[in-house]
Write an enzyme that holds these catalytic residues in place. Structure first.
Site, short mmCIF file in Angstrom:
data_model
loop_
_atom_site.label_atom_id
_atom_site.label_comp_id
_atom_site.label_asym_id
_atom_site.label_seq_id
_atom_site.Cartn_x
_atom_site.Cartn_y
_atom_site.Cartn_z
N HIS A 225 132.08 -26.61 133.56
CA HIS A 225 133.30 -26.90 134.31
C HIS A 225 133.29 -28.33 134.87
O HIS A 225 132.24 -28.95 134.98
CB HIS A 225 133.47 -25.92 135.47
CG HIS A 225 133.99 -24.58 135.04
ND1 HIS A 225 133.16 -23.59 134.56
CD2 HIS A 225 135.25 -24.07 135.00
CE1 HIS A 225 133.89 -22.53 134.25
NE2 HIS A 225 135.16 -22.78 134.50
N LYS B 256 134.51 -28.18 140.97
CA LYS B 256 134.50 -26.72 141.14
C LYS B 256 133.55 -26.32 142.26
O LYS B 256 132.42 -26.80 142.33
CB LYS B 256 134.09 -26.05 139.83
CG LYS B 256 134.17 -24.52 139.88
CD LYS B 256 134.16 -23.91 138.50
CE LYS B 256 134.17 -22.40 138.54
NZ LYS B 256 135.34 -21.83 139.25
N1 LIG Z 1 141.83 -17.49 137.14
C1 LIG Z 1 141.93 -18.60 136.45
O1 LIG Z 1 142.34 -18.63 135.29
C2 LIG Z 1 141.55 -19.87 137.12
C3 LIG Z 1 141.03 -19.84 138.36
N2 LIG Z 1 140.70 -20.97 139.02
C4 LIG Z 1 140.26 -20.78 140.38
O2 LIG Z 1 141.37 -21.06 141.21
C5 LIG Z 1 140.91 -21.61 142.46
C6 LIG Z 1 141.61 -22.94 142.68
O3 LIG Z 1 141.17 -23.84 141.69
P1 LIG Z 1 141.71 -25.34 141.66
O4 LIG Z 1 143.19 -25.33 141.64
O5 LIG Z 1 140.96 -26.03 140.60
O6 LIG Z 1 141.18 -25.84 143.09
P2 LIG Z 1 141.80 -26.97 144.03
O7 LIG Z 1 140.72 -27.35 144.97
O8 LIG Z 1 142.46 -28.02 143.20
O9 LIG Z 1 142.95 -26.19 144.80
C7 LIG Z 1 142.73 -25.31 145.85
C8 LIG Z 1 143.86 -25.53 146.81
O10 LIG Z 1 143.78 -24.57 147.87
C9 LIG Z 1 144.14 -25.25 149.05
N3 LIG Z 1 143.71 -24.51 150.22
C10 LIG Z 1 142.48 -24.46 150.78
N4 LIG Z 1 142.52 -23.70 151.88
C11 LIG Z 1 143.80 -23.27 152.02
C12 LIG Z 1 144.49 -22.46 152.95
N5 LIG Z 1 143.86 -21.95 154.02
N6 LIG Z 1 145.81 -22.24 152.78
C13 LIG Z 1 146.45 -22.76 151.74
N7 LIG Z 1 145.86 -23.54 150.80
C14 LIG Z 1 144.56 -23.78 150.95
C15 LIG Z 1 143.50 -26.60 148.92
O11 LIG Z 1 144.09 -27.54 149.79
P3 LIG Z 1 143.17 -28.78 150.35
O12 LIG Z 1 142.57 -29.41 149.14
O13 LIG Z 1 144.14 -29.63 151.06
O14 LIG Z 1 142.14 -28.14 151.25
C16 LIG Z 1 143.83 -26.91 147.46
O15 LIG Z 1 145.09 -27.52 147.34
C17 LIG Z 1 139.40 -21.71 142.35
O16 LIG Z 1 138.82 -20.57 142.93
C18 LIG Z 1 139.16 -21.69 140.84
O17 LIG Z 1 137.90 -21.19 140.51
C19 LIG Z 1 140.86 -22.19 138.46
C20 LIG Z 1 141.35 -22.30 137.19
C21 LIG Z 1 141.72 -21.14 136.40
O1 LIG Z 2 137.55 -23.59 138.72
C1 LIG Z 2 138.01 -23.62 137.55
O2 LIG Z 2 138.44 -24.64 137.05
C2 LIG Z 2 138.05 -22.36 136.80
N1 LIG Z 2 137.72 -21.27 137.41
C3 LIG Z 2 137.73 -19.97 136.85
C4 LIG Z 2 136.31 -19.40 136.83
O3 LIG Z 2 135.59 -19.59 137.82
O4 LIG Z 2 135.95 -18.75 135.86
C5 LIG Z 2 138.45 -19.89 135.53
C6 LIG Z 2 138.28 -21.10 134.66
O5 LIG Z 2 137.01 -21.07 134.12
C7 LIG Z 2 138.55 -22.38 135.42
#
Ligand SMILES: NC(=O)C1=CN([C@@H]2O[C@H](COP(=O)(O)OP(=O)(O)OC[C@H]3O[C@@H](n4cnc5c(N)ncnc54)[C@H](OP(=O)(O)O)[C@@H]3O)[C@@H](O)[C@H]2O)C=CC1
Ligand SMILES: O=C(O)C1=N[C@H](C(=O)O)C[C@H](O)C1
EC number: 1.17.1.8
Length: 266
Positions: A155, A159
């Site tokens: 990743h 992350k």
């Molecule tokens: N299921 C799937 O297919 C996928 C899952 N993921 C998962 O999704 C999650 C997010 O990933 P990603 O978008 O890359 O991460 P990011 O860090 O880009 O986004 C997370 C967001 O959550 C915000 N945040 C944190 N605390 C709060 C709160 N209390 N209230 C509202 N917003 C909040 C952060 O804001 P700030 O930065 O201002 O603190 C940030 O904008 C991770 O757990 C990742 O593993 C990711 C990709 C695919």
């Molecule tokens: O944080 C990410 O980017 C992703 N998170 C998910 C995971 O923890 O498996 C899904 C995907 O791999 C991207």
């Protein structure tokens, strides 16, 4: 068709931005509010990159749910926040679709119990990409024939959680069909701690974090004289969005807890 009213938590994040775009562009979805802990009281349309997308911003989920009649909460934040959001949504009668990873077994059990108690649907999807779901399913199929397996997940370096939610889910799916086995030499010893990666249910998981990567996983099987590698690569976050759409549509018809999109795809 009545529109599905959606709240998105984490709209400024890498995934959240794509989810806002998806909801905004989907005819039968309606973005009614977003949860963002940094821009309380503003409107999403005032933030850079969201021009024309009108939705009030709340930092407090309860306040948001008290003031807006939502059907679904999409959470794309962090494990602690995501768990609190999913629990709160269910307590308000709102169905969570959670992509956030890093939940513990106890977290999942708690949400399962809450869904039963409330008679509501909730989808926790460690990976929304259809190709990743197939990679996990194919790995589960292969594990019936190959007992020895190692998982390498790769990743981007921003992350927070390791191992990835996808790797943990893959282990769970493989362990449903695999007889447990002590892999490697019985006297194997790490001379440097961590050399063999994390050991989850007897399977070794290796987490790579590098700039330039997005989300990738390869599951390697080995047997006498042969190896089999099953690999999936996401090259952008749009790759996850068809899964988010299916999850939102499906959760509206569910009254139970679902962990993994493979359980709702035909
Ligand atoms: N299921 C799937 O297919 C996928 C899952 N993921 C998962 O999704 C999650 C997010 O990933 P990603 O978008 O890359 O991460 P990011 O860090 O880009 O986004 C997370 C967001 O959550 C915000 N945040 C944190 N605390 C709060 C709160 N209390 N209230 C509202 N917003 C909040 C952060 O804001 P700030 O930065 O201002 O603190 C940030 O904008 C991770 O757990 C990742 O593993 C990711 C990709 C695919
Ligand atoms: O944080 C990410 O980017 C992703 N998170 C998910 C995971 O923890 O498996 C899904 C995907 O791999 C991207």
């Amino acid at each position: 068709m009545e529109k599905i009213k959606i709240v998105i938590a984490g709209p400024r994040g890498r995934m959240g931005k794509e989810a806002v775009k998806l909801v905004n562009e989907t005819e039968h979805f309606q973005l009614i509010a977003v949860i963002d802990h940094k821009n309380d009281g503003m409107n999403l349309s005032d933030l850079e990159g969201f021009s024309g997308i009108v939705a009030p911003i709340y930092s407090n989920l309860e306040e948001c749910f008290n003031q807006n009649q939502a059907d679904v909460l999409i959470d794309l934040t962090t494990p602690e926040v995501g768990m609190y959001h999913a629990r709160t949504a269910l307590n308000y009668g709102i169905r969570p679709v959670v992509g956030t990873t890093g939940f513990t077994k106890e977290d999942l059990q708690e949400l399962n119990n809450l869904c039963e108690e409330k008679g509501l649907g909730c989808i926790i999807a460690p990976n929304f990409a259809i190709g990743a779901i197939l990679m996990m399913k194919f790995s589960q199929m292969a594990a019936k024939y190959f007992q020895d397996v190692e998982i390498i997940e790769l990743h981007h370096d921003q992350k927070l959680d390791a191992p990835s939610g996808t790797a943990v889910k893959t282990v769970q799916m493989i362990s449903e069909v695999r007889d447990s086995k002590q892999q490697g030499h019985p006297q194997e010893k790490e001379t440097i701690q961590g050399a063999r990666g994390a050991n989850i249910e007897g399977m070794h998981v290796h987490s790579v974090r590098l700039p330039g990567l997005i989300a990738h996983q390869q599951v390697m099987f080995g047997a006498d004289g042969q190896t089999l590698t099953i690999r999936h690569d996401s090259y952008n976050r749009a790759s996850f969005m068809s899964g988010v759409k299916v999850a939102v549509e499906s959760v509206m018809k569910l009254n139970l807890f679902v962990y993994g999109l493979e359980n709702i795809l035909e």
